[in-house]
Design an enzyme around this catalytic site. Structure first.
Site, PDB file in Angstrom:
ATOM      1  N   LYS A  67       0.859  -1.180   0.000  1.00 31.90           N
ATOM      2  CA  LYS A  67       0.000   0.000   0.000  1.00 31.90           C
ATOM      3  C   LYS A  67       0.895   1.230   0.000  1.00 31.90           C
ATOM      4  O   LYS A  67       1.856   1.306   0.761  1.00 31.90           O
ATOM      5  CB  LYS A  67      -0.918   0.018   1.222  1.00 31.90           C
ATOM      6  CG  LYS A  67      -1.946   1.155   1.176  1.00 31.90           C
ATOM      7  CD  LYS A  67      -2.910   1.090   2.334  1.00 31.90           C
ATOM      8  CE  LYS A  67      -2.250   1.502   3.624  1.00 31.90           C
ATOM      9  NZ  LYS A  67      -3.165   1.506   4.759  1.00 31.90           N
ATOM     10  N   ASP A 159     -13.331  17.903  18.464  1.00 32.65           N
ATOM     11  CA  ASP A 159     -12.308  18.326  17.511  1.00 32.65           C
ATOM     12  C   ASP A 159     -11.827  19.701  17.958  1.00 32.65           C
ATOM     13  O   ASP A 159     -12.593  20.451  18.585  1.00 32.65           O
ATOM     14  CB  ASP A 159     -12.886  18.396  16.093  1.00 32.65           C
ATOM     15  CG  ASP A 159     -11.810  18.544  15.029  1.00 32.65           C
ATOM     16  OD1 ASP A 159     -11.427  17.521  14.433  1.00 32.65           O
ATOM     17  OD2 ASP A 159     -11.347  19.678  14.788  1.00 32.65           O
ATOM     18  N   SER A 300      -2.663   1.230  18.096  1.00 32.26           N
ATOM     19  CA  SER A 300      -2.421   0.759  16.735  1.00 32.26           C
ATOM     20  C   SER A 300      -1.654   1.811  15.943  1.00 32.26           C
ATOM     21  O   SER A 300      -1.965   3.003  16.014  1.00 32.26           O
ATOM     22  CB  SER A 300      -3.764   0.485  16.031  1.00 32.26           C
ATOM     23  OG  SER A 300      -3.575   0.233  14.654  1.00 32.26           O
TER      24      SER A 300
END
Length: 329
Positions: A67, A159, A300
């Site tokens: 990728k 946010d 992750s």
């Protein structure tokens, strides 16, 4: 060679499919059935961006691929994905390219799904309130994954740009109306996390996005956004206090994630404080959540095995359903 767009992928592959694919990918990785070199990161300082090259080979599937993905945070200002990418899938037996697909959506899908897999395995079964930090290109599938694995009553969205948070929450409320979950924008992230059962961060922040001393016992935290040694979206108190710390891949996280590199350099935590990989939890080699009061933490940084396994399953489904465009070069 099959060419698959985002629309093609959506026709044949759901978030539930992706969560299953990611669990399988991490199982294979934990069993040593894949070859996954650390990705190559190239900084693009002029645009405050990076380009990443992520190869992998999965023996069990006879599949390999690479990728090519970039992370350009400023793209959001011009209405383009902040994580543009393409996935090249190859036949592991012949080395021939068998598919090219939209890597931007693949990245969003498998990244949301790996968090969904971790939340499914580690979060309390009765989780009702979640908080999502960040509204960039990865945020939609992060939200979708949480909704797929827990029956949530409310998701609070934070946010640094409150207007953007409000717009995102309104769009997601409409898109995911069938889940019957309230999706609301909040101005105070610290207030939002106090009674949350699940906290997911998906930002490129270089400083923690919430106060870790405010979270309750039993919370599950997902750190998904920070992926370089300088980025640190998770508070060090959470890294230190978590009862179980689980990675997508320990090798990747400890090499790339400032969330762990920085507190380890300070001597706050050491490698002995971490349980291991999610694939090992799936195999029963490492324990996940054992009590309702435990704080669990999943980190992750992404691994190409997720891309190859997910892309391979998408490709097989697309062939079976005759979706996509065949091209000869």
């Amino acid at each position: 060679m099959l060419v698959l767009t985002k629309a093609d992928i959506k026709k044949v592959f759901t978030m539930k499919d992706a969560i299953h694919a990611d669990k399988e990918a991490l199982r294979m990785y934990a069993q040593g059935k894949s070859v996954v070199p650390l990705r190559v990161n190239i900084d693009i300082p002029k645009e405050q961006g990076q380009s990443l090259f992520m190869p992998a080979y999965v023996e069990e599937l006879d599949a390999t691929g690479i990728k090519i993905v970039s992370v350009f945070p400023k793209n959001i200002e011009i209405g383009k994905p902040s994580v543009p990418a393409q996935m090249i899938l190859m036949d592991g037996k012949t080395g021939e390219v068998c598919a090219i697909m939209d890597g931007t959506y693949l990245t969003q899908l498998r990244t949301g799904a790996v968090q969904g897999a971790a939340t499914d395995i580690l979060a309390r079964e009765d989780a009702k309130i979640a908080v999502l930090f960040g509204t960039g290109g990865q945020a939609g599938t992060q939200l979708e994954a949480m909704l797929n694995v827990r029956d949530l009553e409310e998701v609070r969205v934070f946010d640094i740009n409150f207007e953007r948070a409000k717009q995102f929450a309104a769009e997601m409320q409409q898109e995911f109306a069938h889940f019957n979950t309230r999706i609301i924008a909040v101005e105070d992230g610290n207030e939002a996390v106090k009674d949350a059962d699940i906290i997911t961060t998906v930002t490129t922040s270089r400083r923690p996005v919430f106060d870790g001393t405010l979270v309750k016992k039993g919370v599950h935290v997902n750190g998904v956004g920070a992926y370089t040694p300088e980025m640190q979206e998770l508070p060090e108190t959470i890294v230190q206090q978590a009862d179980k710390v689980i990675f997508d891949t320990k090798e990747g996280v400890l090499a790339e994630a400032g969330d762990f590199i920085i507190p380890m350099q300070k001597g706050i935590v050491s490698e002995e404080d971490f349980e291991g990989d999610l694939g090992q939890v799936i195999l029963g080699e490492v324990k996940g959540r054992e009590t309702e009061q435990e704080i669990t933490l999943f980190k992750s940084v992404g691994t190409a095995v997720l891309d190859v396994v997910t892309a391979h399953q998408i490709y097989k489904k697309a062939l079976a359903l005759n979706v996509g465009q065949s091209v000869e070069l």
